[in-house]
Design a protein around this motif. Structure first.
Motif, PDB file in Angstrom:
ATOM      1  N   ARG A 124       0.837  -1.200   0.000  1.00  0.00           N
ATOM      2  CA  ARG A 124       0.000   0.000   0.000  1.00  0.00           C
ATOM      3  C   ARG A 124       0.874   1.253   0.000  1.00  0.00           C
ATOM      4  N   GLY A 125       1.966   1.218   0.739  1.00  0.00           N
ATOM      5  CA  GLY A 125       2.858   2.358   0.758  1.00  0.00           C
ATOM      6  C   GLY A 125       3.475   2.627  -0.603  1.00  0.00           C
ATOM      7  N   LEU A 126       3.883   1.561  -1.296  1.00  0.00           N
ATOM      8  CA  LEU A 126       4.436   1.727  -2.637  1.00  0.00           C
ATOM      9  C   LEU A 126       3.372   2.245  -3.601  1.00  0.00           C
ATOM     10  N   GLU A 127       2.139   1.799  -3.411  1.00  0.00           N
ATOM     11  CA  GLU A 127       1.030   2.299  -4.221  1.00  0.00           C
ATOM     12  C   GLU A 127       0.848   3.806  -4.013  1.00  0.00           C
ATOM     13  N   LEU A 128       0.910   4.239  -2.754  1.00  0.00           N
ATOM     14  CA  LEU A 128       0.778   5.669  -2.472  1.00  0.00           C
ATOM     15  C   LEU A 128       1.970   6.447  -3.031  1.00  0.00           C
ATOM     16  N   LEU A 129       3.157   5.873  -2.915  1.00  0.00           N
ATOM     17  CA  LEU A 129       4.340   6.528  -3.458  1.00  0.00           C
ATOM     18  C   LEU A 129       4.166   6.817  -4.943  1.00  0.00           C
ATOM     19  N   ARG A 130       3.552   5.886  -5.647  1.00  0.00           N
ATOM     20  CA  ARG A 130       3.403   6.038  -7.103  1.00  0.00           C
ATOM     21  C   ARG A 130       2.336   7.060  -7.481  1.00  0.00           C
ATOM     22  N   THR A 131       1.649   7.615  -6.488  1.00  0.00           N
ATOM     23  CA  THR A 131       0.716   8.707  -6.782  1.00  0.00           C
ATOM     24  C   THR A 131       1.406  10.071  -6.736  1.00  0.00           C
ATOM     25  N   LEU A 132       2.635  10.108  -6.250  1.00  0.00           N
ATOM     26  CA  LEU A 132       3.335  11.383  -6.096  1.00  0.00           C
ATOM     27  C   LEU A 132       3.922  11.837  -7.430  1.00  0.00           C
ATOM     28  N   GLU A 133       3.646  13.084  -7.770  1.00  0.00           N
ATOM     29  CA  GLU A 133       4.186  13.691  -8.981  1.00  0.00           C
ATOM     30  C   GLU A 133       5.125  14.835  -8.591  1.00  0.00           C
ATOM     31  N   VAL A 189       4.789  17.561  -5.322  1.00  0.00           N
ATOM     32  CA  VAL A 189       5.723  17.395  -4.200  1.00  0.00           C
ATOM     33  C   VAL A 189       6.498  18.692  -3.951  1.00  0.00           C
ATOM     34  N   VAL A 190       6.907  19.347  -5.018  1.00  0.00           N
ATOM     35  CA  VAL A 190       7.598  20.624  -4.858  1.00  0.00           C
ATOM     36  C   VAL A 190       6.671  21.641  -4.203  1.00  0.00           C
ATOM     37  N   ASP A 191       5.397  21.642  -4.599  1.00  0.00           N
ATOM     38  CA  ASP A 191       4.430  22.550  -3.966  1.00  0.00           C
ATOM     39  C   ASP A 191       4.300  22.252  -2.475  1.00  0.00           C
ATOM     40  N   ASP A 192       4.278  20.964  -2.111  1.00  0.00           N
ATOM     41  CA  ASP A 192       4.156  20.585  -0.697  1.00  0.00           C
ATOM     42  C   ASP A 192       5.359  21.084   0.112  1.00  0.00           C
ATOM     43  N   VAL A 193       6.548  20.857  -0.420  1.00  0.00           N
ATOM     44  CA  VAL A 193       7.753  21.291   0.294  1.00  0.00           C
ATOM     45  C   VAL A 193       7.810  22.813   0.352  1.00  0.00           C
ATOM     46  N   ALA A 194       7.422  23.475  -0.733  1.00  0.00           N
ATOM     47  CA  ALA A 194       7.434  24.936  -0.745  1.00  0.00           C
ATOM     48  C   ALA A 194       6.490  25.501   0.311  1.00  0.00           C
ATOM     49  N   ILE A 202       9.654   5.011 -10.670  1.00  0.00           N
ATOM     50  CA  ILE A 202       8.507   5.635 -10.013  1.00  0.00           C
ATOM     51  C   ILE A 202       8.243   6.986 -10.685  1.00  0.00           C
ATOM     52  N   PRO A 203       7.024   7.511 -10.590  1.00  0.00           N
ATOM     53  CA  PRO A 203       6.732   8.800 -11.230  1.00  0.00           C
ATOM     54  C   PRO A 203       7.668   9.930 -10.800  1.00  0.00           C
ATOM     55  N   LEU A 204       8.114   9.919  -9.538  1.00  0.00           N
ATOM     56  CA  LEU A 204       9.018  10.978  -9.073  1.00  0.00           C
ATOM     57  C   LEU A 204      10.349  10.984  -9.818  1.00  0.00           C
ATOM     58  N   SER A 205      10.694   9.863 -10.431  1.00  0.00           N
ATOM     59  CA  SER A 205      11.970   9.790 -11.148  1.00  0.00           C
ATOM     60  C   SER A 205      11.754   9.807 -12.660  1.00  0.00           C
ATOM     61  N   THR A 206      10.683  10.462 -13.113  1.00  0.00           N
ATOM     62  CA  THR A 206      10.407  10.593 -14.534  1.00  0.00           C
ATOM     63  C   THR A 206      10.129  12.065 -14.863  1.00  0.00           C
ATOM     64  N   PRO A 207      10.289  12.486 -16.101  1.00  0.00           N
ATOM     65  CA  PRO A 207      10.572  11.660 -17.283  1.00  0.00           C
ATOM     66  C   PRO A 207      12.026  11.214 -17.408  1.00  0.00           C
ATOM     67  N   GLU A 208      12.938  11.894 -16.689  1.00  0.00           N
ATOM     68  CA  GLU A 208      14.328  11.466 -16.685  1.00  0.00           C
ATOM     69  C   GLU A 208      14.716  11.155 -15.245  1.00  0.00           C
ATOM     70  N   PRO A 209      15.691  10.290 -15.026  1.00  0.00           N
ATOM     71  CA  PRO A 209      16.091   9.969 -13.661  1.00  0.00           C
ATOM     72  C   PRO A 209      16.407  11.238 -12.861  1.00  0.00           C
ATOM     73  N   THR A 210      16.024  11.237 -11.603  1.00  0.00           N
ATOM     74  CA  THR A 210      16.204  12.418 -10.755  1.00  0.00           C
ATOM     75  C   THR A 210      17.659  12.860 -10.679  1.00  0.00           C
ATOM     76  N   VAL A 211      18.582  11.927 -10.773  1.00  0.00           N
ATOM     77  CA  VAL A 211      20.001  12.293 -10.715  1.00  0.00           C
ATOM     78  C   VAL A 211      20.352  13.313 -11.800  1.00  0.00           C
ATOM     79  N   GLU A 212      19.616  13.311 -12.909  1.00  0.00           N
ATOM     80  CA  GLU A 212      19.917  14.238 -13.995  1.00  0.00           C
ATOM     81  C   GLU A 212      19.538  15.679 -13.651  1.00  0.00           C
TER      82      GLU A 212
END
Length: 241
Positions: free
Chosen positions: A86-95, A99-104, A155-165
């Motif tokens: 369930r946690g992984l399912e919720l993680l995959r709802t994050l865009e 997330v940036v709006d939440d942290v801001a 995961i969606p958070l690491s798309t469209p390109e890997p976050t490392v980029e």
């Protein structure tokens, strides 16, 4: 920083058209303190995440931990390991934009509380959130404990390109902690992060504890490794000092 008495509370923060709960832990005495946003694991606002926020606050910082799942499962508090799917399912709802709006919104709350600096600490999936937030927002320092999926697009958070980029966007200092026996983040991924951070001239440290597993920081778990956890807390305190 030495341990200080703290108080805790829940607050509601406006994010766009929605309202997000956040857990706040702060020193009881008024003063000029650093501010820290905390990114929780896939288990949401679990007691272990709140305990980590409390410990951070005892270092003499104002902590705001947003409910990253507030759009689909407000105030979710999942059972460790039992609710992993369930946690992984919720993680995959994050865009990324949300997330940036939440942290801001949390950074705005820290500014309202007169925080003297703006920082972020994240655990596991929350570590990924922290790393990405550091590429988009003016964070003075960021610490991420065993952040996964930074070098792939799983995961969606690491798309469209890997976050490392997105690493060139980091303007502050970054501190990464990993377990040498973590099956989720192997040596190749750690090396890729090191290369990206070094190539972009970003102040950073990558700490690898051998033979620690994933999730070594939190007490009460089979994965807890107190000797590594205490060393990591010491390094984290130095980062925020």
């Amino acid at each position: 920083m030495s341990d200080v008495a703290i108080v805790t509370e829940w607050v509601d923060l406006k994010v766009g058209e929605s309202v997000m709960s956040a857990y706040v832990a702060r020193p009881a005495e008024p003063g000029a303190y650093p501010g820290v946003v905390v990114g929780h694991e896939i288990y949401g606002l679990h007691a272990t995440a709140r305990a980590a926020a409390d410990r951070l606050a005892t270092l003499g910082v104002i902590v705001v931990m947003p409910d990253l799942f507030h759009r689909v499962a407000p105030r979710a508090e999942l059972e460790l390991h039992v609710d992993r799917d369930r946690g992984l399912e919720l993680l995959r709802t994050l865009e990324r934009p949300e997330v940036v709006d939440d942290v801001a919104a949390c950074l705005d709350e820290l500014r309202r509380r007169n925080a003297v600096s703006l920082n972020m600490v994240g655990f596991s999936a929350g570590g990924h959130v922290a790393y990405y937030a550091a590429t988009q927002l003016p964070l003075a320092a960021t610490a991420a404990f065993y952040p996964g999926w930074l070098t792939n697009t799983d995961i969606p958070l690491s798309t469209p390109e890997p976050t490392v980029e997105a690493t060139p966007g980091i303007t502050g200092r970054i501190l990464l902690f990993f377990g040498g026996e973590d099956p989720l983040i192997d040596a190749e991924a750690r090396d890729e992060l090191e290369e990206a951070l070094s190539a972009n001239g970003i102040q950073h440290d990558i700490v690898v504890y051998d033979p620690a597993p994933h999730g070594f920081l939190f007490p009460g778990r089979d994965s807890y490794r107190p000797e590594f956890a205490e060393d990591a807390w010491s390094k984290l305190a130095d980062l925020l000092r």
